[in-house]
Structures are given as structure tokens and as C-alpha cells.
Design a protein around this motif. Structure first.
Motif, PDB file in Angstrom:
ATOM      1  N   GLU A  30     -55.629 -40.815  79.378  1.00 14.32           N
ATOM      2  CA  GLU A  30     -55.684 -40.297  80.644  1.00 14.32           C
ATOM      3  C   GLU A  30     -55.876 -41.191  81.780  1.00 14.32           C
ATOM      4  O   GLU A  30     -55.398 -40.971  82.899  1.00 14.32           O
ATOM      5  N   GLU A  31     -56.672 -41.934  81.688  1.00 14.90           N
ATOM      6  CA  GLU A  31     -56.850 -43.142  82.612  1.00 14.90           C
ATOM      7  C   GLU A  31     -55.868 -44.027  82.787  1.00 14.90           C
ATOM      8  O   GLU A  31     -55.706 -44.496  84.003  1.00 14.90           O
ATOM      9  N   LEU A  32     -55.178 -44.368  81.692  1.00 12.64           N
ATOM     10  CA  LEU A  32     -53.956 -45.369  82.027  1.00 12.64           C
ATOM     11  C   LEU A  32     -52.899 -44.350  82.660  1.00 12.64           C
ATOM     12  O   LEU A  32     -52.189 -44.768  83.608  1.00 12.64           O
ATOM     13  N   SER A  33     -52.736 -43.036  82.605  1.00  6.61           N
ATOM     14  CA  SER A  33     -51.912 -42.227  83.059  1.00  6.61           C
ATOM     15  C   SER A  33     -52.230 -42.115  84.849  1.00  6.61           C
ATOM     16  O   SER A  33     -51.516 -42.279  85.688  1.00  6.61           O
ATOM     17  N   ASP A  34     -53.427 -42.081  85.081  1.00  6.18           N
ATOM     18  CA  ASP A  34     -54.004 -42.444  86.405  1.00  6.18           C
ATOM     19  C   ASP A  34     -53.604 -43.377  87.130  1.00  6.18           C
ATOM     20  O   ASP A  34     -53.349 -43.551  88.274  1.00  6.18           O
ATOM     21  N   ALA A  35     -53.891 -44.640  86.315  1.00  8.51           N
ATOM     22  CA  ALA A  35     -53.710 -45.812  86.939  1.00  8.51           C
ATOM     23  C   ALA A  35     -52.124 -46.232  87.218  1.00  8.51           C
ATOM     24  O   ALA A  35     -51.732 -46.578  88.252  1.00  8.51           O
ATOM     25  N   VAL A  36     -51.320 -45.742  86.279  1.00  4.00           N
ATOM     26  CA  VAL A  36     -49.893 -45.567  86.428  1.00  4.00           C
ATOM     27  C   VAL A  36     -49.348 -45.030  87.635  1.00  4.00           C
ATOM     28  O   VAL A  36     -48.589 -45.431  88.618  1.00  4.00           O
ATOM     29  N   ASP A  37     -49.948 -43.646  87.899  1.00  6.69           N
ATOM     30  CA  ASP A  37     -49.645 -42.838  89.110  1.00  6.69           C
ATOM     31  C   ASP A  37     -50.102 -43.528  90.282  1.00  6.69           C
ATOM     32  O   ASP A  37     -49.255 -43.567  91.486  1.00  6.69           O
ATOM     33  N   ALA A  38     -51.374 -44.141  90.381  1.00  5.29           N
ATOM     34  CA  ALA A  38     -51.947 -45.022  91.363  1.00  5.29           C
ATOM     35  C   ALA A  38     -50.781 -46.074  91.737  1.00  5.29           C
ATOM     36  O   ALA A  38     -50.431 -46.456  93.111  1.00  5.29           O
ATOM     37  N   ALA A  39     -50.359 -46.857  90.870  1.00  9.68           N
ATOM     38  CA  ALA A  39     -49.395 -48.006  91.083  1.00  9.68           C
ATOM     39  C   ALA A  39     -48.262 -47.299  91.762  1.00  9.68           C
ATOM     40  O   ALA A  39     -47.599 -47.961  92.575  1.00  9.68           O
ATOM     41  N   ALA A  40     -47.935 -46.074  91.198  1.00  4.87           N
ATOM     42  CA  ALA A  40     -46.502 -45.606  91.741  1.00  4.87           C
ATOM     43  C   ALA A  40     -46.530 -45.218  93.084  1.00  4.87           C
ATOM     44  O   ALA A  40     -45.608 -45.365  93.874  1.00  4.87           O
ATOM     45  N   SER A  41     -47.668 -44.686  93.539  1.00  3.05           N
ATOM     46  CA  SER A  41     -47.851 -44.342  94.983  1.00  3.05           C
ATOM     47  C   SER A  41     -48.561 -45.252  96.013  1.00  3.05           C
ATOM     48  O   SER A  41     -48.307 -44.874  97.124  1.00  3.05           O
ATOM     49  N   ASP A  42     -48.709 -46.693  95.495  1.00  2.81           N
ATOM     50  CA  ASP A  42     -49.310 -47.342  96.482  1.00  2.81           C
ATOM     51  C   ASP A  42     -48.142 -48.331  96.973  1.00  2.81           C
ATOM     52  O   ASP A  42     -47.383 -48.936  96.488  1.00  2.81           O
ATOM     53  N   ALA A  43     -47.987 -47.834  98.234  1.00  2.00           N
ATOM     54  CA  ALA A  43     -46.584 -48.216  98.838  1.00  2.00           C
ATOM     55  C   ALA A  43     -46.862 -49.918  99.102  1.00  2.00           C
ATOM     56  O   ALA A  43     -45.537 -50.381  99.351  1.00  2.00           O
ATOM     57  N   GLU A  44     -47.891 -50.219  99.204  1.00  2.00           N
ATOM     58  CA  GLU A  44     -48.236 -51.626  99.703  1.00  2.00           C
ATOM     59  C   GLU A  44     -47.897 -52.609  98.316  1.00  2.00           C
ATOM     60  O   GLU A  44     -47.390 -53.730  98.537  1.00  2.00           O
ATOM     61  N   ALA A  45     -48.122 -52.145  97.198  1.00  8.74           N
ATOM     62  CA  ALA A  45     -47.925 -52.798  95.967  1.00  8.74           C
ATOM     63  C   ALA A  45     -46.326 -52.921  95.480  1.00  8.74           C
ATOM     64  O   ALA A  45     -45.845 -51.777  95.391  1.00  8.74           O
ATOM     65  N   LYS A  46     -45.658 -53.874  95.548  1.00  8.52           N
ATOM     66  CA  LYS A  46     -44.098 -53.741  95.119  1.00  8.52           C
ATOM     67  C   LYS A  46     -43.912 -54.278  93.875  1.00  8.52           C
ATOM     68  O   LYS A  46     -42.849 -54.240  93.327  1.00  8.52           O
ATOM     69  N   ALA A  47     -44.907 -54.771  92.889  1.00  9.87           N
ATOM     70  CA  ALA A  47     -44.900 -55.435  91.692  1.00  9.87           C
ATOM     71  C   ALA A  47     -46.128 -54.838  91.229  1.00  9.87           C
ATOM     72  O   ALA A  47     -47.238 -55.017  91.811  1.00  9.87           O
ATOM     73  N   VAL A  48     -45.924 -54.688  89.738  1.00  8.80           N
ATOM     74  CA  VAL A  48     -47.224 -54.450  88.953  1.00  8.80           C
ATOM     75  C   VAL A  48     -47.351 -55.153  88.039  1.00  8.80           C
ATOM     76  O   VAL A  48     -46.752 -55.308  86.988  1.00  8.80           O
ATOM     77  N   ILE A  49     -48.743 -55.710  87.570  1.00  5.42           N
ATOM     78  CA  ILE A  49     -48.988 -56.442  86.284  1.00  5.42           C
ATOM     79  C   ILE A  49     -50.050 -55.584  85.600  1.00  5.42           C
ATOM     80  O   ILE A  49     -50.963 -54.989  86.093  1.00  5.42           O
ATOM     81  N   VAL A  50     -49.843 -55.477  84.354  1.00  8.74           N
ATOM     82  CA  VAL A  50     -50.629 -54.937  83.361  1.00  8.74           C
ATOM     83  C   VAL A  50     -51.462 -55.988  82.529  1.00  8.74           C
ATOM     84  O   VAL A  50     -50.885 -56.822  81.742  1.00  8.74           O
ATOM     85  N   ARG A  51     -52.739 -56.085  82.631  1.00 10.60           N
ATOM     86  CA  ARG A  51     -53.437 -57.075  81.990  1.00 10.60           C
ATOM     87  C   ARG A  51     -54.804 -56.646  81.522  1.00 10.60           C
ATOM     88  O   ARG A  51     -54.955 -55.133  81.462  1.00 10.60           O
ATOM     89  N   SER A  52     -55.444 -57.298  80.340  1.00  9.72           N
ATOM     90  CA  SER A  52     -56.517 -57.076  79.972  1.00  9.72           C
ATOM     91  C   SER A  52     -57.695 -57.703  80.620  1.00  9.72           C
ATOM     92  O   SER A  52     -57.504 -59.001  81.076  1.00  9.72           O
ATOM     93  N   ALA A  53     -58.991 -57.104  80.478  1.00 13.80           N
ATOM     94  CA  ALA A  53     -59.999 -57.889  80.934  1.00 13.80           C
ATOM     95  C   ALA A  53     -60.737 -58.908  80.100  1.00 13.80           C
ATOM     96  O   ALA A  53     -61.477 -59.754  80.156  1.00 13.80           O
ATOM     97  N   SER A  54     -60.068 -58.669  78.826  1.00 13.14           N
ATOM     98  CA  SER A  54     -60.409 -59.548  77.663  1.00 13.14           C
ATOM     99  C   SER A  54     -59.381 -60.733  77.489  1.00 13.14           C
ATOM    100  O   SER A  54     -58.494 -60.360  77.515  1.00 13.14           O
TER     101      SER A  54
END
Length: 257
Positions: A30-54
Motif C-alpha cells: 500500500e505504501e509502495l502504491s502511494d509512492a508510485v502515485d506520488a512519483a507519477a504526479s510530481d511534475a518536477e520529477a522527470k525520471a524515478v529511481i527505486v532504491r533501498s535504504a539497506s
């Protein structure tokens, strides 16, 4: 939060952060879904990196304890949510890059397979889809995305044996698009994303969508989708700029419009 979205300039970051191994359950999805939606709607972000804190784990896949605690209906609710979230990435006209520097196993590798590109670090970690060793199949898109990526026979070999591979072998198989020195991976991945973000992002987005929407369609339908895409691009400011810059022998200045 187990998954968070933040932007740094024109690059968006989806960060997986659920110690110790980023093993996911329905709440994580569910949190990943929210993050994907946020990335999609962020007009300033033109590319997206999926990474781990570990640095040890990109993602170890589904939380086995959650599987054991749920009945089949509960497990399927998580899987169906995962399918919906990961499929949505292919509909977003921005390039998603999985930055892999630690173990990417089972559903963790499947998250990366849903991204458009996968960049890895050299190291001793492993990548694979070992679900068969649990009496299951790769259920978060693995049986479909992995064969499309590396070919049916190679994918079947990995899936029916549960064999895990090194970053070098994953690169050779085509799972990883690029392989960098461990200490350089984050910077090199960001530099690639920034180069896309500074480019003709309307065209990049249209290329992504046309590819995904056409690759499994009959050729005539796929070519019709291609024509529709280039027709839209002919009307953009970026196309006028790119064509004009070529004719004038200067560097194009794209705005994404």
C-alpha cells in the motif's frame, strides 16, 4: 514508513526502508502504491529511481510469516495489490530505474522487473526467484516479466530451479542493464536519470508508452500506436526545438513541453 517518495531536483526517489530485508506485506504494498502515485504526479520529477535504504538488501521478497498468518484470500489480496501497483509503472511516461546494491530475491527481484531499467552494483549479493523452493511460483509478475526480458528458456531455468545468480551473471543474462563498481552505483544511476531528465522528456515518455503498449500487440496495431505517438510529438515544443537545433547545428534546449 516502509516506502517513501522524495524528489531531488528533477529525479524522484522511491526508497524501500523496512529493516532488516525490506520483506513486504500488504501494508508495504500500500505504501509502495502511494509512492508510485506520488512519483507519477510530481511534475518536477522527470525520471524515478527505486532504491533501498539497506546496502545488504534491495528486497528479499514477500514476508513469509505474513503468508503463514494469512489464509489464501488474504495472501491473494496482497498479490493482487502487488500486481496492480507494479503494472501501473508501465503506464507512467517517466523512466523508472531500479538501483540494486543488495540481495534482490523473489518478489524483490519482481519489483525491479516492473521497472523500466535495472542498474546493479558489483558485489557478492544474489538475485533470483527462489519461490519454487517454497512450493510456490514467482507470483508478483515473475513468470511473465522475466521471460519477456531474458527469454523463456533462461527464465524457466531460473524459476524451476530457484537458482540465485551473481550480479555479473545477472548482467550477462540481461536482468541487469548496467553494472557499476559498488561505490559508484548511486552516483552513476543518478547521472543517468539526470541525463534523461534534461532530455526530450515528452519523447522519452512517449517512447516508453508506445513500446509497452505495442510490443505484445499485432504488428499493424503496434505501428498504428507508433504513428499516434509521433503525431503527438510533432506538435510539441520539444520537437520543434530539436528539429530546429539540428538544422541550425546547435545543441537543443528541451523543456519537456
Amino acid at each position: 514508513m516502509a516506502v517513501a517518495y522524495a524528489a531531488e531536483g528533477a529525479v524522484g526517489y522511491i526508497t524501500l526502508d523496512k529493516p532488516p530485508a525490506n520483506s513486504y506485506d500488504k501494508a508495504f504494498m500500500e505504501e509502495l502504491s502511494d509512492a508510485v502515485d506520488a512519483a507519477a504526479s510530481d511534475a518536477e520529477a522527470k525520471a524515478v529511481i527505486v532504491r533501498s535504504a539497506s546496502k545488504r538488501f534491495f528486497c528479499a521478497g514477500a514476508d513469509i510469516k505474513a503468508f503463514l498468518a494469512n489464509d489464501t484470500a488474504g495472501n491473494m489480496a496482497m498479490i493482487e495489490l502487488g500486481h496492480e501497483v507494479l503494472a501501473r509503472i508501465a503506464t507512467i511516461p517517466k523512466v523508472f530505474i531500479a538501483q540494486i546494491e543488495g540481495h534482490a530475491l523473489g518478489g524483490g527481484l519482481e519489483i525491479s522487473l516492473a521497472c523500466d531499467l535495472r542498474f546493479g552494483a558489483r558485489g557478492s549479493y544474489r538475485l533470483g526467484v527462489p519461490e519454487v523452493t517454497l512450493g510456490l511460483l514467482p507470483g508478483n509478475g515473475g513468470t511473465q516479466r522475466l521471460p519477456r526480458l531474458i527469454g523463456t528458456a533462461k527464465a524457466l531455468d531460473l524459476m524451476v530451479t530457484g537458482r540465485q545468480v551473481s550480479p555479473g551473471e545477472a548482467h550477462g543474462l540481461g536482468i541487469l542493464n548496467r553494472l557499476f563498481a559498488a561505490g559508484e552505483t548511486a552516483d552513476r544511476t543518478r547521472a543517468y536519470a539526470e541525463s534523461l531528465a534534461a532530455g526530450a522528456t515528452a519523447a522519452i515518455g512517449e517512447i516508453k508508452l508506445a513500446t509497452y503498449q505495442g510490443v505484445d500487440a499485432p504488428l499493424a496495431d503496434a505501428l498504428a500506436r507508433e504513428r499516434a505517438g509521433i503525431k503527438r510529438l510533432f506538435e510539441t515544443a520539444d520537437a520543434h526545438e530539436g528539429l530546429g537545433a539540428f538544422a541550425e547545428k546547435r545543441k537543443a534546449e528541451f523543456t519537456g513541453a
